[in-house]
Design a protein around this motif. Structure first.
Motif, PDB file in Angstrom:
ATOM      1  N   ARG A 235       0.860  -1.186   0.000  1.00 30.54           N
ATOM      2  CA  ARG A 235       0.000   0.000   0.000  1.00 30.54           C
ATOM      3  C   ARG A 235       0.894   1.233   0.000  1.00 30.54           C
ATOM      4  O   ARG A 235       1.912   1.279   0.695  1.00 30.54           O
ATOM      5  N   LYS A 253      -2.084  14.501  -7.884  1.00 29.21           N
ATOM      6  CA  LYS A 253      -3.120  13.785  -8.628  1.00 29.21           C
ATOM      7  C   LYS A 253      -2.773  13.687 -10.104  1.00 29.21           C
ATOM      8  O   LYS A 253      -3.009  12.653 -10.752  1.00 29.21           O
ATOM      9  N   PRO A 260      -3.511   3.058 -11.601  1.00 27.41           N
ATOM     10  CA  PRO A 260      -4.852   2.734 -11.095  1.00 27.41           C
ATOM     11  C   PRO A 260      -5.159   3.475  -9.794  1.00 27.41           C
ATOM     12  O   PRO A 260      -4.351   3.477  -8.871  1.00 27.41           O
ATOM     13  N   GLU A 261      -6.328   4.107  -9.724  1.00 25.09           N
ATOM     14  CA  GLU A 261      -6.678   4.951  -8.585  1.00 25.09           C
ATOM     15  C   GLU A 261      -6.786   4.180  -7.277  1.00 25.09           C
ATOM     16  O   GLU A 261      -6.519   4.727  -6.198  1.00 25.09           O
ATOM     17  N   ASP A 262      -7.169   2.908  -7.338  1.00 29.14           N
ATOM     18  CA  ASP A 262      -7.405   2.170  -6.104  1.00 29.14           C
ATOM     19  C   ASP A 262      -6.119   1.753  -5.394  1.00 29.14           C
ATOM     20  O   ASP A 262      -6.158   1.135  -4.333  1.00 29.14           O
ATOM     21  N   ARG A 263      -4.974   2.096  -5.954  1.00 30.52           N
ATOM     22  CA  ARG A 263      -3.703   1.706  -5.345  1.00 30.52           C
ATOM     23  C   ARG A 263      -3.222   2.705  -4.298  1.00 30.52           C
ATOM     24  O   ARG A 263      -2.318   2.401  -3.536  1.00 30.52           O
ATOM     25  N   THR A 265      -3.735   6.285  -1.497  1.00 30.29           N
ATOM     26  CA  THR A 265      -4.527   7.152  -0.639  1.00 30.29           C
ATOM     27  C   THR A 265      -3.775   8.471  -0.519  1.00 30.29           C
ATOM     28  O   THR A 265      -2.545   8.484  -0.518  1.00 30.29           O
TER      29      THR A 265
END
Length: 308
Positions: A235, A253, A260-263, A265
């Motif tokens: 993470r 950003k 990939p955005e889900d990688r 925070t």
């Protein structure tokens, strides 16, 4: 700088380890003319556009600390840099020695330090972890040997005690054992590469997560690319820092748009990022913090105020 020189004089120093502020030839410290040994860490493009527009220009300016008749000791350099330093040394009538980290044998190692032997120095204990420290230690030992050749009395016991007592806060430093929190002020492309090399070899088997913050005037794209593509972290979290030099979340950003955005925070401030990442970790998972010394400072401040 002048105040420091006055202080050294009042303290009757036998030797002063004087680090240049920025560059070499044009730095305020370069008014010194009685240099005994001119030492060089690995020269990179960290200050591109500030003290030079190419690696060769940077090396040429840094070589300005070499004074007639002194000894010159360097960390291992790229060939184009080596030629510049060697030529300057020759022109000034100086001996030139380059460290040989490949001749260092590491006998034991973990995230808190390592035991090593280098040439005539056997079973030395360093309390600073990190792949790049091998280069630094080899260079430091070559400096010591060059001073001994000049007649300075430096015992092996003193060398051994000095290395064992040396600490470098913010360079692959363990700030917490439970959970394990390691900070590294790797703030440029070379630093990130060394940081990742060290992480890869630190023996962690329970998972890793990274908290990353970077200054906008660094090579952010390549640094971020390195940490993402390394595959070392389960993470990765990014945070804004309090300094005005921090890369903004909007800029971040943009740099992350290719992944990939889900990688990932993102956090607006480091203290919240630290506590959230620690509380969300799996048992045994280590948290690494890197990218900027500003971030290291904020994390240390948070830990000083409130231990986990």
């Amino acid at each position: 700088t002048a105040m420091a020189f006055l202080y050294f004089k009042k303290q009757n120093c036998d030797l002063v380890v004087l680090e240049t502020g920025l560059g070499g030839e044009t730095d305020a410290t370069n008014v010194i003319r009685n240099t005994v040994c001119a030492a060089f860490a690995t020269i990179s493009v960290d200050h591109l556009g500030v003290i030079g527009d190419t690696l060769e220009e940077i090396a040429q300016i840094k070589s300005g600390i070499i004074k007639p008749g002194c000894t010159v000791v360097s960390a291992r350099q790229q060939e184009n840099v080596r030629q510049i330093l060697q030529k300057k040394a020759d022109d000034m009538g100086c001996t030139y020695t380059e460290a040989e980290p490949d001749r260092m044998t590491v006998e034991a190692e973990d995230y808190k330090g390592f035991t090593f032997s280098y040439k005539g120095y056997a079973h030395m204990q360093s309390q600073i972890a990190g792949e790049c420290q091998r280069e630094n230690l080899a260079t430091a030992l070559e400096v010591i040997d060059s001073l001994k050749k000049l007649g300075y009395q430096i015992t092996e016991e003193a060398v051994r005690a000095g290395i064992n007592a040396t600490r470098w806060a913010g360079r692959f430093t363990c700030l917490s054992e439970d959970p394990v929190v390691i900070v590294d002020g790797a703030h440029n492309d070379d630093g990130i590469r060394a940081f990742l090399d060290t992480v890869e070899q630190d023996g962690c088997t329970e998972g890793r997560r990274l908290l990353f913050g970077v200054a906008a005037d660094k090579d952010c794209r390549h640094m971020i690319q390195r940490v993402i593509t390394s595959g070392l972290f389960d993470r990765i979290a990014f945070t804004h820092m309090r300094t005005a030099r921090s890369l903004s979340l909007e800029e971040l950003k943009g740099l992350l748009a290719a992944y990939p955005e889900d990688r990932f925070t993102m956090y607006t401030e480091a203290d919240t990022a630290l506590r959230t990442e620690v509380s969300g970790r799996q048992p045994g998972e280590r948290l690494y913090i890197a990218g900027s010394l500003y971030l290291v400072g904020e994390i240390k401040e948070s830990l000083d105020h409130d231990q986990f």
